[in-house]
Design an enzyme around this catalytic site. Sequence first.
Site, mmCIF file in Angstrom:
data_model
loop_
_atom_site.group_PDB
_atom_site.id
_atom_site.type_symbol
_atom_site.label_atom_id
_atom_site.label_comp_id
_atom_site.label_asym_id
_atom_site.label_seq_id
_atom_site.Cartn_x
_atom_site.Cartn_y
_atom_site.Cartn_z
ATOM 1 N N HIS A 139 -1.726 1.210 7.355
ATOM 2 C CA HIS A 139 -2.154 1.142 5.932
ATOM 3 C C HIS A 139 -2.314 2.162 5.435
ATOM 4 O O HIS A 139 -2.773 3.375 5.970
ATOM 5 C CB HIS A 139 -3.875 0.584 5.925
ATOM 6 C CG HIS A 139 -4.201 0.349 4.521
ATOM 7 N ND1 HIS A 139 -3.498 -0.403 3.669
ATOM 8 C CD2 HIS A 139 -5.409 0.973 3.994
ATOM 9 C CE1 HIS A 139 -4.513 -0.226 2.602
ATOM 10 N NE2 HIS A 139 -5.377 0.389 2.761
ATOM 11 N N CYS B 180 0.945 -1.183 -0.089
ATOM 12 C CA CYS B 180 0.121 0.308 -0.147
ATOM 13 C C CYS B 180 0.955 1.142 0.189
ATOM 14 O O CYS B 180 0.431 2.263 -0.533
ATOM 15 C CB CYS B 180 -1.249 0.077 1.212
ATOM 16 S SG CYS B 180 -0.017 -0.275 2.893
ATOM 17 N N HIS C 220 13.870 44.090 19.514
ATOM 18 C CA HIS C 220 14.031 43.506 18.463
ATOM 19 C C HIS C 220 15.273 44.135 17.574
ATOM 20 O O HIS C 220 15.353 45.211 17.538
ATOM 21 C CB HIS C 220 12.730 43.350 17.609
ATOM 22 C CG HIS C 220 11.663 42.388 18.313
ATOM 23 N ND1 HIS C 220 10.683 42.123 17.523
ATOM 24 C CD2 HIS C 220 11.691 41.872 19.327
ATOM 25 C CE1 HIS C 220 9.908 41.494 18.657
ATOM 26 N NE2 HIS C 220 10.516 41.170 19.623
#
Length: 810
Positions: free
Chosen positions: A725, A417, A684
């Site tokens: 699966h 699969c 910043h």
Amino acid sequence: MASADNKIYFIITAKPPSPNGYIKAGEICFIDKQRFNAMQKNNDTDVLPVVRMGKVTDTLLDKVLLQPLSRRSAELLMAVESNEDRLLALNDPEALEKASNLSAGCQVHVEYKGQWLTGVIRYIGSLKSYSSDPPTGVFFGVELQGEDKGKGQNDGSFHYKTYFICPKNSGIFAPFTRIKPVYHKPSAPLLPTQSSLSITTTEPLKAGDRVTFFGDKNAHHGMVMDIKDHPDGKMVLISTDKDEEGKRGGEMLIPLDCVIKEELLNKDETEKMDTSQGAGMGGVTDSDEITVGSLVQFLGKTLLYGIVRWIGYLPDFPGMTAGLELEDSSAGLNDGTYKGKRYFNCPPYCGLFVKLSSCRPDDRFSGVKKKLFNGNSDNDEAMVSEEQDNVPPIRTEDVSNRLIGKMKGIQGHCNSCYMDSALFSVFSCSSVLDSLLFKTTEYETIQSILLKNIVNPLRKQGFVSEQSVMNLRKQLQKREHCPTYTTDEKDPEEFLSLIMQEILFLDPPLILCSQSGSIQKVQSCYYYQIFMDYNHHLVLPTVQQLLEHSFYSNSLKLAEVPSCLILTMPRSGKSFKMFPKIIPSTELDITGLLADGNLSLNLYKYECLGVSLFHCALLSHLRCLLLYIFTCTLGPQQCVLCGQLANQECAECFRDAAFSDTGFKYFCVKCSAQVHSHQQRRCHKPSTLILPQGFSYSQSSGSDRRTPPREKLELFAVLCIETSHYVSFVKYGPQDTDWIFFDSMADRVGESDGYNIPEVRACPEVGQYLHMPLAQLANQVPREMEGVAKRLFCDGYMYLYQSKTMSLYR
């Protein structure tokens, strides 16, 4: 989402007063039944919080404005175009009742362009390309017959989807207001024996009886399928034989008084009409060849394909009977139930009981494939379908006919699969990695199997046998010297990397830049695994957010726009998932992720110089040279606030969602000054961006007035895993609802000596959920999501994106 059966439907009979005066009379609305019952217990039903069709929020309406409807009546009324006509139709309850009792096979008159034409109902249901809850309007698909053939509007198709098959311009879709049932009356004196035939006779009709009935000028023949109660008396559902033109008939609903058993007529006539072997089947089928689980075909109104789910004897039905689950979800008559007793399970209108002798093995899988489907094939060359001619990806308009159904896609076998879903996702409807199929390589056998035995048959026939994939696995096992490649499950990214990198030597589609201090490193790869630190606040993340956070945490940027971007989600093995649900981003904006070597920028600058994209594509063999020339330029970025050209980036602002949903924050000079004037951001340290050649800042505003281009990738497939699966979802067309779901092992016939049945199904509900507001989507309970949508949101593992522009250079 609650089931449609748990809703109470209403029609608004008058225009509500202010503040709801904008709501029109004739609209359909509903309320959840449990909610209504709770309000009723509290004697609180004078004003009801109803939801109008097409809306998602409640509207409070006085109960006196609402007239209750059955679900079927609501569906029929929703097909009526205008509110005014809907209210007029409401005043004819008898017409509503008659329309509710109509079924496929009934003869009707249908109004079209002012004329009433004669035909037979072939389809009853919605004309939307997706199922919905609440349901949409129910239309009647009519095949015109007799002199009215060719006077219609289509061939049973609507918006590229086929609902039934009929000759050109002989199909019409109409609401019930344009449909009138035809009840046959004898046009000649009844035969003497007819007068003795009634429900009280000593020999009453029963299912399986051969009968003759009298409609127009001639007698017709067929077999009784059922006897139904009707407001106008007993009606007999008859499966008719060939008509006067030699064409196969269909099901018709005939008044009991117009029907007579053939055994009551002369013996010669009865023998002449014996069609017990089925029309056009080429003689009696050896029933020993057909068992439960066999793939068969049956000639009904058209050639039908299905799987035998049950074989036995039905009460009052002559001969051995086969119960079929049909591929066509609208061609059957039941759900495996006959006269109230269940013989097998299948979806509604997929079941059909037919004589076993009228079935024959499905010739699509006959010949050399017959042994293969019994699971006993070891001959690689004899069992494999091969297509020499190169086939392009399946077009949007061909997906419905070529790809959707059982025994479609790639057949799974022995833990394949992961490979089935990966190959289907990459090659069925996309060409972004088609260069893999034509590159010069020393592993020509592997490439030939991939192209001629898998990709071409998938695109041309819509089906690939398990042996084709097994042959590929055997070749990979020899190449890798890995003894478990034909037996054990692998990861799809492991398989794709092996094919792209070590077998077919594809140039890495993903080139990353990493910054470590003052040293910048460039690395190439075939897919990107998203890693997340635990210092994040994401609860219901999108793929866009996960990619940005992962790039930020690892100081990464894209060196160029990738033609194909394969992403795997943060999880540990097959069990642990970091997020219970992930929202697929249908578009991935990678503008803020780009660094040096942005090839798309190069195209942008070429176009500014008057060079067309088409001529750029002709220079694709100079791609490496172009990259080298422009590696010292930085892609232009857009200010997240004003949209103009940015000249600063602030890494500290990444986690700040106060002014932008995106992770990476770029600002122009003016916006950066405003943002960083806040006391929380004063510390910043924004970095300066280097502008590409041709851009400059104005002295007054500090920014170039042009808007930089955005770079976006399109989602074209998703691989999902649940309990070991793999399945996949593929976006096959431009519409939001153009999604299909593929499972290579959706069903199985037999045990150890059996075989898997792959299935491809349309899943338009996925598009509905993907375009829901995030707040509404967050409230969806996974187990209540419609169709297969839960698997996409809860089990997403690998996301595949493509750039339509950059794929020209691969």
